[in-house]
Design an enzyme around this catalytic site. Structure first.
Site, PDB file in Angstrom:
ATOM      1  N   LYS A   1     -13.827  17.777  12.034  1.00  0.00           N
ATOM      2  CA  LYS A   1     -14.790  17.789  13.132  1.00  0.00           C
ATOM      3  C   LYS A   1     -14.923  19.205  13.685  1.00  0.00           C
ATOM      4  CE  LYS A   1     -16.380  14.723  16.740  1.00  0.00           C
ATOM      5  NZ  LYS A   1     -16.061  13.643  17.663  1.00  0.00           N
TER       6      LYS A   1
ATOM      7  N   TRP B   1     -19.413  16.242  12.172  1.00  0.00           N
ATOM      8  CA  TRP B   1     -18.498  15.850  11.102  1.00  0.00           C
ATOM      9  C   TRP B   1     -18.791  16.596   9.806  1.00  0.00           C
ATOM     10  CZ3 TRP B   1     -14.673  13.030  12.985  1.00  0.00           C
ATOM     11  CH2 TRP B   1     -14.903  12.195  14.073  1.00  0.00           C
TER      12      TRP B   1
ATOM     13  N   GLU C   1      -5.731  -3.876   0.095  1.00  0.00           N
ATOM     14  CA  GLU C   1      -6.039  -4.894   1.105  1.00  0.00           C
ATOM     15  C   GLU C   1      -7.250  -5.746   0.749  1.00  0.00           C
ATOM     16  OE1 GLU C   1      -5.191  -1.794   1.672  1.00  0.00           O
ATOM     17  OE2 GLU C   1      -4.046  -1.567   3.525  1.00  0.00           O
TER      18      GLU C   1
ATOM     19  N   THR D   1       0.874  -1.178   0.000  1.00  0.00           N
ATOM     20  CA  THR D   1       0.000   0.000   0.000  1.00  0.00           C
ATOM     21  C   THR D   1       0.911   1.229   0.000  1.00  0.00           C
ATOM     22  OG1 THR D   1      -0.040   0.151   2.385  1.00  0.00           O
ATOM     23  CG2 THR D   1      -1.738  -1.192   1.366  1.00  0.00           C
TER      24      THR D   1
HETATM   25  P1  ADP Z   1      -3.563   3.657  -0.980  1.00  0.00           P
HETATM   26  O1  ADP Z   1      -3.845   4.748  -1.976  1.00  0.00           O
HETATM   27  O2  ADP Z   1      -4.024   3.951   0.416  1.00  0.00           O
HETATM   28  O3  ADP Z   1      -2.251   2.992  -1.079  1.00  0.00           O
HETATM   29  P2  ADP Z   1      -5.316   1.964  -2.432  1.00  0.00           P
HETATM   30  O4  ADP Z   1      -4.779   2.283  -3.745  1.00  0.00           O
HETATM   31  O5  ADP Z   1      -5.534   0.582  -2.036  1.00  0.00           O
HETATM   32  O6  ADP Z   1      -4.426   2.460  -1.320  1.00  0.00           O
HETATM   33  O7  ADP Z   1      -6.565   2.875  -2.253  1.00  0.00           O
HETATM   34  C1  ADP Z   1      -7.631   2.545  -1.436  1.00  0.00           C
HETATM   35  C2  ADP Z   1      -8.456   3.755  -1.110  1.00  0.00           C
HETATM   36  O8  ADP Z   1      -8.839   4.467  -2.294  1.00  0.00           O
HETATM   37  C3  ADP Z   1      -9.743   3.411  -0.433  1.00  0.00           C
HETATM   38  O9  ADP Z   1      -9.573   3.142   0.932  1.00  0.00           O
HETATM   39  C4  ADP Z   1     -10.581   4.654  -0.710  1.00  0.00           C
HETATM   40  O10 ADP Z   1     -10.262   5.689   0.194  1.00  0.00           O
HETATM   41  C5  ADP Z   1     -10.113   5.070  -2.082  1.00  0.00           C
HETATM   42  N1  ADP Z   1     -11.052   4.592  -3.113  1.00  0.00           N
HETATM   43  C6  ADP Z   1     -10.969   3.478  -3.841  1.00  0.00           C
HETATM   44  N2  ADP Z   1     -12.004   3.368  -4.688  1.00  0.00           N
HETATM   45  C7  ADP Z   1     -12.798   4.456  -4.485  1.00  0.00           C
HETATM   46  C8  ADP Z   1     -14.027   4.931  -5.058  1.00  0.00           C
HETATM   47  N3  ADP Z   1     -14.666   4.282  -6.018  1.00  0.00           N
HETATM   48  N4  ADP Z   1     -14.528   6.090  -4.586  1.00  0.00           N
HETATM   49  C9  ADP Z   1     -13.900   6.788  -3.612  1.00  0.00           C
HETATM   50  N5  ADP Z   1     -12.729   6.396  -3.051  1.00  0.00           N
HETATM   51  C10 ADP Z   1     -12.191   5.246  -3.470  1.00  0.00           C
END
Ligand code: ADP
Length: 532
Positions: free
Chosen positions: A430, A435, A320, A177
């Site tokens: 907040k 929120w 994940e 990640t």
């Molecule tokens: P990171 O960018 O944290 O390394 P990922 O690429 O796995 O990890 O991204 C996951 C995150 O991307 C999700 O937890 C969410 O916040 C965001 N995300 C993924 N798909 C969507 C979506 N369709 N709409 C809004 N946010 C999204």
């Protein structure tokens, strides 16, 4: 009594065996960075993956060893997916956009022994090589570097070998990640979780792929297994078209020529694609499905595609979750919904397919599970057949006793079970105990014609604890004032959500995966003071 049916280990080599046997001649096309194009087939990918297995074994690489790639999307990269896993090894797909300290950390943490890379990343190799002591062998996907060329490396083998046998619970791929906080964390996909994810992806309500599908995955193969599409595509014998880079002109050209029916990418890709289509008057008559995720797809873009008869699969997920958590699966009363209501639905993150469960818990009291009332936002949790249990080398599970994984996202679940993301836990603002969704503020601001990019963060406030401010990058040549933006927002969000200040900047910081880095932004505005 035991079940009386055959007990096959769910290993990913079953996918490539099927693809080569039943869809052998189906093409895999690559448009390389220099514009050259090559063609192979599913049978060719399998043959080369078996040769790669022999080549890896010649280097002494085998069960449990990590083989890394630093590469864009192409057929040779696909060979590695099946070749490394078929050797009993683990493929670690490295994101080339990570920062140097992250690159150093993940290669050492995964203990990669081989690195296979695109020549365009030679500067990264030159820079990082002294910091990567575990890597014993460098192979290059292209010719012209000092490293052996991939084609020559596997070219001396005959492919006359068998896949390494093993348990379906063995690892087959590691993705890190991007680590918005602390070090990146390694997510280890098993053969089993990957297979189940691939089979589930074929449902019509998910990605609806079949052998007539011509898929162009723009989402990189180094990012969450390209959303699992190259695995699902093998199960169904879809044709694949790989393009290196996101240039809309190159993408449109090849989409037209190869009659691409399906494509997948993050919203920014589709935004620039639409701008290109509008500017050039180009159309994509064969396109029937756009898979989008990674961040929320703006409603206006969804509507544009839907008006052209393109199905939108708006998915939510994370590294994940392999990565599918929810998809924009149509509801049972889809035909009764107005077009506007259908677009509204597709602008949300959709529902869970079989294999994944979600719930929201109270942001202040995680023991309290929230009702699916479409009103109260809570911390989104997920569990399921292809959801993480424990990160690589972690000392404890990443889930609670009931397997729930806290996604770090904030969402509302509607009575029809549709999930709507409203924020990330760390990003909600907040104010006076209530929120405010930073995402909703940003989405509203981005619709202003002068705004290129906007980010909302909370800053310290003497009376309300936190208040939102909006950081804005203007479009080139466009002009507007803070009052214009606040006026524009005033009928789109609650009055008390209006940002206390609008700051205009040249650029907003991004993470290695191209998302806005709220962490850096909050750091920049740490000492920002608002008047009460
Ligand atoms: P990171 O960018 O944290 O390394 P990922 O690429 O796995 O990890 O991204 C996951 C995150 O991307 C999700 O937890 C969410 O916040 C965001 N995300 C993924 N798909 C969507 C979506 N369709 N709409 C809004 N946010 C999204």
């Amino acid at each position: 009594m035991l079940g009386g049916m055959q007990d096959w280990e769910l290993r990913v080599n079953l996918l490539i065996d099927h693809a080569a046997r039943e869809h052998g001649p189906r093409e895999i096309v690559t448009r390389w960075v220099d514009g050259a194009e090559t063609r192979t087939t599913w049978a060719g990918i399998r043959r080369d993956a078996l040769k790669m297995k022999q080549s890896l074994e010649r280097l002494g690489i085998g069960k449990g060893d990590a083989v890394a790639t630093l590469a864009l999307n192409h057929s040779r990269h696909l060979v590695c997916w099946y070749g490394a896993a078929g050797t009993g090894g683990v493929l670690h797909t490295i994101n080339p956009r990570l920062f140097d300290d992250q690159l150093e950390y993940i290669v050492n943490h995964a203990e990669d022994r081989v690195l296979i890379y695109d020549a365009m990343f030679q500067p990264i190799i030159d820079r990082m090589r002294p910091k990567w002591p575990t890597i014993e062998h460098y192979i290059c996907f292209d010719s012209g570097t000092h490293a052996p060329h991939f084609e020559d490396w596997i070219g001396t083998e005959d492919g006359n070998t068998e896949w390494e046998a093993g348990s379906e619970r063995d690892p087959c791929m590691i993705c890190y990640t991007s680590g918005t906080t602390g070090h990146p964390k390694g997510v280890i996909y098993s053969h089993r979780s990957t297979m189940l994810h691939a089979i589930a992806s074929l449902q019509p309500s998910m990605f609806s792929m079949d052998t007539r599908t011509v898929m162009l995955p723009i989402v990189p193969m180094f990012h969450a297994a390209s959303w699992g599409l190259p695995y699902a595509g093998a199960a169904t014998g879809a044709k694949f078209v790989f393009v290196q880079g996101n240039d809309p002109q190159a993408l449109c050209d090849i989409m037209q020529r190869e009659k691409v029916t399906d494509s997948a990418g993050v919203p920014t890709v589709w935004l620039s694609m639409l701008q290109h289509l509008d500017a050039t008057g180009t159309s994509l008559p064969d396109l029937r499905q756009v898979v989008v995720g990674g961040s929320a797809m703006p409603r206006a873009v969804i509507e544009r595609f839907m008006r052209q008869g393109v199905r939108i699969a708006h998915a939510w997920g994370m590294t994940e979750t392999s990565p599918i958590g929810t998809t924009g699966a149509e509801t049972w009363d889809w035909g009764d919904k107005s077009f506007e209501a259908q677009v509204d639905y597709k602008a949300m993150q959709g529902r869970t397919p079989f294999g994944v469960e979600v719930r929201c818990v109270d942001l202040d009291d995680p023991a309290h599970v929230l009702p699916r009332d479409g009103k109260i936002a809570g911390a989104l949790q997920v569990r399921g057949l292809w959801v993480i249990k424990r990160y690589l080398k972690a000392e404890a599970d990443a889930v609670d006793a009931d397997q729930w994984f806290d996604t770090g996202d904030v969402a509302v679940i509607h009575p029809d079970n549709t999930v709507q993301l409203t924020d990330r836990t760390k990003d909600v603002i907040k104010s006076g105990g209530e929120w405010i969704s930073s995402v909703e503020l940003e989405n509203a601001a981005i619709a202003h014609p002068a705004v290129a990019e906007a980010a909302a963060i909370g800053v310290v406030h003497p009376k309300w604890d936190e208040r939102p401010i909006l950081v804005v990058v203007k479009k080139p040549g466009a002009d507007c004032t803070a009052d214009d933006i606040r006026m524009f927002l005033s009928d789109k969000v609650a009055k008390w959500w209006l940002p206390d200040a609008v700051e205009f900047v040249d650029a907003i910081p991004h993470t290695g995966t191209g998302k806005i880095s709220k962490k850096d932004l909050r750091e920049q505005y740490r000492d920002y003071r608002l008047k009460d």
